[in-house]
Every structure is written in C-alpha cells, then in structure tokens.
Scaffold this motif. Structure first.
Motif, short mmCIF file in Angstrom:
data_model
loop_
_atom_site.label_atom_id
_atom_site.label_comp_id
_atom_site.label_asym_id
_atom_site.label_seq_id
_atom_site.Cartn_x
_atom_site.Cartn_y
_atom_site.Cartn_z
N ASP A 141 12.63 -5.57 -38.04
CA ASP A 141 14.11 -5.66 -37.92
C ASP A 141 14.72 -4.62 -38.87
O ASP A 141 15.56 -3.69 -38.62
N PHE A 142 14.42 -4.44 -40.15
CA PHE A 142 15.08 -3.55 -41.21
C PHE A 142 14.44 -2.19 -40.93
O PHE A 142 15.16 -1.29 -41.28
N GLY A 172 25.47 5.72 -55.15
CA GLY A 172 25.16 6.91 -54.36
C GLY A 172 24.10 7.73 -54.59
O GLY A 172 24.02 8.86 -54.20
N ALA A 205 19.50 -1.62 -57.39
CA ALA A 205 20.40 -1.68 -56.19
C ALA A 205 21.69 -1.10 -56.60
O ALA A 205 22.15 -0.27 -55.65
N LEU A 206 21.86 -0.99 -57.75
CA LEU A 206 23.24 -0.27 -58.41
C LEU A 206 23.25 0.96 -58.17
O LEU A 206 24.00 1.73 -57.83
N ALA A 239 20.70 8.04 -49.76
CA ALA A 239 21.51 8.42 -48.56
C ALA A 239 22.83 8.03 -48.51
O ALA A 239 23.00 6.92 -49.08
N GLU A 240 23.61 8.81 -47.82
CA GLU A 240 24.99 8.13 -47.94
C GLU A 240 25.25 6.91 -47.47
O GLU A 240 26.10 6.09 -47.71
N ARG A 241 24.47 6.60 -46.24
CA ARG A 241 24.65 5.04 -45.69
C ARG A 241 23.30 4.42 -46.15
O ARG A 241 23.05 3.90 -44.88
N THR A 242 23.02 4.48 -46.96
CA THR A 242 21.45 3.77 -47.38
C THR A 242 21.78 2.28 -47.28
O THR A 242 22.96 1.68 -47.51
N ARG A 243 20.66 1.65 -47.01
CA ARG A 243 20.86 0.12 -46.93
C ARG A 243 19.66 -0.26 -48.10
O ARG A 243 18.62 0.13 -47.91
N VAL A 244 19.73 -1.14 -48.89
CA VAL A 244 18.58 -1.66 -49.63
C VAL A 244 18.72 -3.40 -49.67
O VAL A 244 19.41 -4.07 -49.56
N MET A 245 17.30 -3.60 -49.72
CA MET A 245 16.91 -5.13 -49.72
C MET A 245 16.14 -5.47 -50.79
O MET A 245 15.28 -4.56 -51.10
N CYS A 246 16.50 -6.28 -51.70
CA CYS A 246 15.87 -6.72 -52.58
C CYS A 246 14.98 -7.99 -52.38
O CYS A 246 15.29 -9.11 -52.44
N ALA A 247 13.53 -7.42 -52.07
CA ALA A 247 12.42 -8.68 -51.56
C ALA A 247 12.27 -9.65 -53.02
O ALA A 247 12.41 -9.12 -54.22
N ARG A 295 24.06 1.63 -54.76
CA ARG A 295 25.55 1.41 -54.56
C ARG A 295 26.23 2.63 -54.95
O ARG A 295 27.17 3.21 -54.43
#
Lengths: 377, 248
Positions: free
Chosen positions: A116-117, A90, A84-85, A93-101, A88
C-alpha cells in the motif's frame, strides 16, 4: 576551523558541556521549536546517558534529499521523531510521506502495508531494515530507490543481501553519532561503505595511531550556534587517508571498529566493552587475557550475531573441557541487553553460540588495547 | 451548529467530486444529505488500502493502526496534525504513549504548535530519567503509560497539564493521577479519526465535541470531522459506547 586546544575531550567533559547547554535551554523556550530535537545516548558507560539538545542546522544529515516515501527503521523513538522532523521541515521531496516503523510492526501483515505505502527509501539500522526486507514483495522491493544507513555497519554479506532484495536501490551510509549528529557528507559513490568524507567544518584526527595509522578518532565540529566540540574522543577507531578521491575530496575517514567506550551494536544487541571486562574478570581463573570479535551473519530473514572469544593462558594448558567451560560460563554471565545474556539470545536464535578459540601467544597491542572489536565479513 | 452543518455539507460535496478517490462516492451512491449517508467503520479502512482512500497529497506522516482483525494505514498531513487539539500549550511538553506511531504523531503535533517535545522511550525508567532532565511541564499520554509514570509524579513538581488519550476511561484508576497536574484532561480519540471530544477529569466526566467535530449517538458513537483530511472522517462508526458521551 580547528580548535587550538591540545586537550582531548572525553565523554565526561562532553557531558558537562551538554548539561550546561541544557541549563541555558531550560531557561527559555526556543524561538522555533522545529530547529531542535532532544536526543539521549545509551547509558552504557559511566552510568547515566547524555541528554543532548540537537540543533538541526548543525546535526542533520543530508540523506533524505528528494525522498518521496520513506520508512524509518530505527530503534529509539527520539531518533524516529528527529528524522520525521527533518522531513516535516522540508528535507525530503515537497510532498514527502514518512512512516516510522516499529519492531512490533514486523509481522506478516506488514507486507500488505508495504504494498500500500510503496516506499521509495528505507532509513535506519541495517539489522532492522534486513528484517523489514522479508516483507517486501518483489514489485514493491524493485521500487525502492535507496537504502540509507546509520549507526550499524553494513558488512559485504549484508550489502549483497540487500542488493538481491532491492535491486534498484543505492546503498548510502552516513556517519553520524548521537553526541555530534552528522559527521559525514552523503556518500559520493566512490567510497566503500566504511569510509566517509567529512562535512565542511568538521575535523577529524587520529589519536596516537599505531603502525597501520589506526587509532582513536577525535572529532571537532560545531554542534550548535553556541557550542563547538573540540577534539572529542567519539569512541570509534579509524584511520585517515589523505589522497584525492575521484569526487575531488582530499580526505577520507575510514572507520575500523568501536573502541568499546560505549558499545558495538550487533543484531540489535549492545556489546559493551565494560561488560566484557566484567565477565572476563570474573573468569580470571580460566584465562589471563582475551580478545572478542563480534560480527553479524546474514540469513534469509534476519541478522544473527556472532562472537568469537580468543583466550590466552599463561600456563599454556588447553583442552576441549576448558573451552567448553569458558564458553558456557561466559555466555551465561554476559548481558547483551538489559535483561538478556548471550545464553538467552542464543536460545532466542538471535546469536550463535559463543565460539572459544585458543591463542597460543600473548596478544600484541594492535589497534590500541581494543579487546572488543567488530569484524566486517 | 449551523456553521458545522454548512462545513460538513461543503466537505461532502468536495469529497463526492474528488478526482483523487472514489471511496466515499462509491459508498454514498446518490444520497446527498449528511443524515442519509451510510456509515463507515474500521472494517472499511481495513478493507480499503490507503492509496484508494487518499483525498489529498501533502507532506504527511503515515501511521500503522493495529487491531485484532489486522492492520491498516492512517495518513495525516502535518498541516492537519497541527489543527488537532491533542494537548495544551506548555514550554516543555512530553509525549509518553504506549503506541509508538501515536507517540511520533503527537510529537509532531508539539512541533506544529511550536513546542519542543520530549518523546518518552518505551522503558519507563529511561522515560522518567529524561523527563527529569528536561523538567517537563506537561504530558500527553494514555492510561496505561500514565500508570508507569507514577514514580516520577511522586518525586517531582506538579505539571501544568496532563492529557490522557483513549476510547474508554477507568475514572477510578485515573483518580490518583489527577492531583499531579493543574489541568487533567481526558481526550476521546482514535488513531484514524484524531481527537474528537474532551473532558476535564472527574468521576463522571462530561465530554464535549472538539471544534470541527460532529458526534452522533446510537449504541456507539459516530464521528465526523468537517475538515478535508487525507482520509476524511464522515459518519465514522466507532466502538465507543454512547454512554460515555452526553455532550453537545
């Protein structure tokens, strides 16, 4: 930059280096915390785990480039946090979203969450991703562009299963280890999933190769600004191929199996060479030598582990009763998780019952003295 | 208070006029002032996918929030995580939380505050081993996880701070742990709202609202945050008993 050392660095030597580095680290706070993350290896060999300060500049893989919406499917929280870091910092992608399942998220309700995601990529253990895949509706699965793997091998059967669920996803593997971080470049597209081109500055050798060229992989790489690891026996068996790839690379490392110094990970369990030796030692009256082969079986909903135990008896005596006794006692004695034996995992449906086969002659020394190997079907 | 009112008024206008989502606009209708706005709750978040209550697009972490009625997504931009008052400054913080999604988020918070965090694995023995190796000096935790860490505290130096997260606190059960840190702090928080109040530990803790937080009391607490979050928190009704909070 190849080291001039002729000495092979074993795990305990690496531990000393990492502990010394940690001491330096503890004496002052880093100027920029986000340049680092803390990792720990499994403490399955020689007692305590290794505690490692990862310098992201030297350890990070390049798999997340351009990723927009990522689901991370790894076991340890440290691995999730470290990945995830990267986003964070960079590396997506510029506006990336990450989910840690987490494995506790894998319930029927996960389907609506994926709807949804709408992930564009999944990263992590192939067995975890296989489990998550059950909850993807067709439309959402078609939107996944990449499956990114590390730490667990992807068998051809598993690859087929993934391609059927995620028809538009490229499957990309990276070779990286807890001790050294990333070792391979992102895949060039011309190699099978067990083969890699090394990151610039990383060197690999094969120690004492057998007639097929296979042997212990020794890695040399810079893992931090102040630490170069030279000829470290990483615990994998492999072979090097020096031939030009269509991508232009001249060297390919093929991984063949786990030496058993540490573990093989199958279906979420850890198969440890030492543990196999311990149990085999306790059953000395039943067989004189063995080889164990682990593999995974892909079903519609899960990855199931399978172990084949081939045994040799000097007296040549063999019958069904002996096979059954070996199978039963071995299964009841061998721990594949801190608290569960193979028998427990068979009962849980995570592993198939142990298959015991008779070897009618002594085992030849192929692939070194590898008594526990991983088969990729 | 005037500053908060001004900020929340600006937030309401911004949210009302947002092109990204109509979640709040549909709920509010023509109501304009803060006090008139209908309450939202977890039920609304459960019912409304994140994609329809997302008010901004930034690099972000998405958490899964589980509760008996189901699960929903809560998205937090890294910039917003940075602004939360999750912990206190230290050199070697540790995050040891029961919920893995919360643990990752608090780990990111440490990074945003330029602290290199140790994140504790679920197994307390492994977590305590790592804590000893890293010589942690602060801990972000919850009451359940804190109990598992007691053997560590009993054999190591006192920490600089311990921040305990929750929506309710058994102060008697927490009492033995207060001695393990110079600062023992309770933080009222929910995954979907972030932290909104804090108190120094005592047998009768006095919570005060964190900066940028408005807390209203009926039978339970209602929380609002004046920042535009990915899903803004505006008159969010919690299940937290109002008896817990008597701060300003």
């Amino acid at each position: 930059m190849k080291g001039v050392s002729t000495t092979i660095l074993e795990r305990e030597g690496l531990r000393a280096l990492m502990d010394a580095r940690l001491e330096v680290f503890l004496s002052r706070a880093p100027a920029r915390a986000s340049d680092y993350c803390l990792r720990m290896t499994s403490g399955t060999t020689n007692g305590a785990p290794l505690f490692i300060v990862w310098d992201n500049e030297f350890t990070a893989h390049g798999l997340f480039s351009g990723v927009e919406r990522l689901v991370i499917c790894t076991g340890s929280l440290a691995a999730r946090s470290g990945n995830a870091l990267l986003l964070r910092n960079g590396r997506g992608a510029e506006r990336t979203r990450v989910m840690c399942a987490d494995i506790q998220d894998m319930t029927a309700g996960f389907r609506a969450l994926m709807d949804d995601f709408q992930p564009t990529a999944l990263y992590g253990f192939s067995s975890f991703v296989r489990r998550a895949a059950m909850f993807f509706s067709q439309g959402i699965a078609e939107g996944v562009q990449a499956l990114l793997f590390a730490s667990e091998p992807v068998s051809p059967a598993l690859e087929d299963a993934f391609r059927s669920v995620f028809p538009n996803a490229s499957i990309r593997m990276v070779y990286h280890t807890n001790e050294t971080g990333a070792v391979s470049k992102p895949p060039c597209g011309h190699l099978p999933l067990d083969s890699y081109h090394l990151i610039d500055g990383v060197e690999a050798e094969i120690d004492d190769p057998d007639e097929t060229g296979a042997g212990d992989v020794l890695l040399s790489k810079r893992v931090a600004l102040d630490l170069y690891v030279d000829r470290y026996r990483i615990g994998d068996i492999g072979r090097l191929r020096r031939e030009r790839c269509p991508c232009g690379e001249e060297l390919t490392l093929q991984l063949l199996g786990r030496r058993g110094y540490d573990y093989i990970r199958i279906a979420g369990a850890l198969l440890v060479q030492q543990e196999f030796e311990r149990v085999a030692g306790s059953l000395r009256s039943l067989f004189d030598d063995y080889r164990a082969e682990a593999s995974s079986l892909v079903t519609d909903s899960a990855v199931i582990g399978r172990i084949v135990l081939r045994v040799y008896r000097k007296d040549g005596v063999w019958n069904e009763r002996i096979a059954k006794e070996i199978g039963g006692r071995f299964s009841e004695c061998i721990f594949l998780t801190p608290t569960k034996t193979l028998s427990d995992l068979v009962q849980d449906g995570v592993f198939l019952p142990l298959l015991v086969e008779y070897a009618d002659r002594p085992f030849a020394a192929k692939l070194k003295e590898l008594k526990l190997t991983q088969r990729k079907d | 208070m005037a500053g908060l009112q001004h900020d929340v008024h600006n937030l309401i206008e911004r949210v009302r006029g947002s092109a990204k989502s109509t979640f709040y606009r549909d709920l509010w209708g023509t109501r304009k002032s803060f006090d008139e706005l209908p309450l939202v709750s977890r039920e609304d978040f459960l019912r409304t996918p994140l994609s329809r209550r997302r008010y901004k697009d930034e690099r972000a972490l998405v958490k899964i929030v589980h509760e008996p009625r189901g699960a929903f997504l809560s998205e937090w931009s890294f910039a917003d995580i940075a602004r939360e008052e999750y912990g206190l400054s230290s050199i070697r913080p540790m995050v040891y939380l029961s919920d893995p999604h919360e643990a990752i988020e608090k780990s990111m918070w440490c990074y945003e505050r330029n602290m290199l965090p140790l994140i504790g694995e679920k197994d307390p023995d492994i977590a305590m081993f790592a804590a000893g190796k890293y010589r942690i000096d602060s801990l972000i935790t919850d009451a359940a996880a804190l109990q598992k860490f007691k053997p560590y505290f009993e054999s190591h130096d006192r920490l600089k701070s311990i921040s305990v997260f929750g929506s309710a606190f058994d102060t008697a059960a927490l009492a033995p742990h207060a001695a393990f840190a110079d600062t023992f702090r309770l933080v009222l928080a929910l995954p979907e709202t972030g932290a909104f109040a804090e108190a120094a530990y005592s047998s009768d803790p006095r919570f005060k609202a964190l900066p940028g937080c408005i807390i209203e009391r009926e039978e339970t607490l209602m929380v609002s945050k004046t920042r535009l979050l990915v899903t803004p928190v505006i008159r969010y009704r919690t299940d937290i008993s109002a008896a817990l909070y008597d701060g300003a």
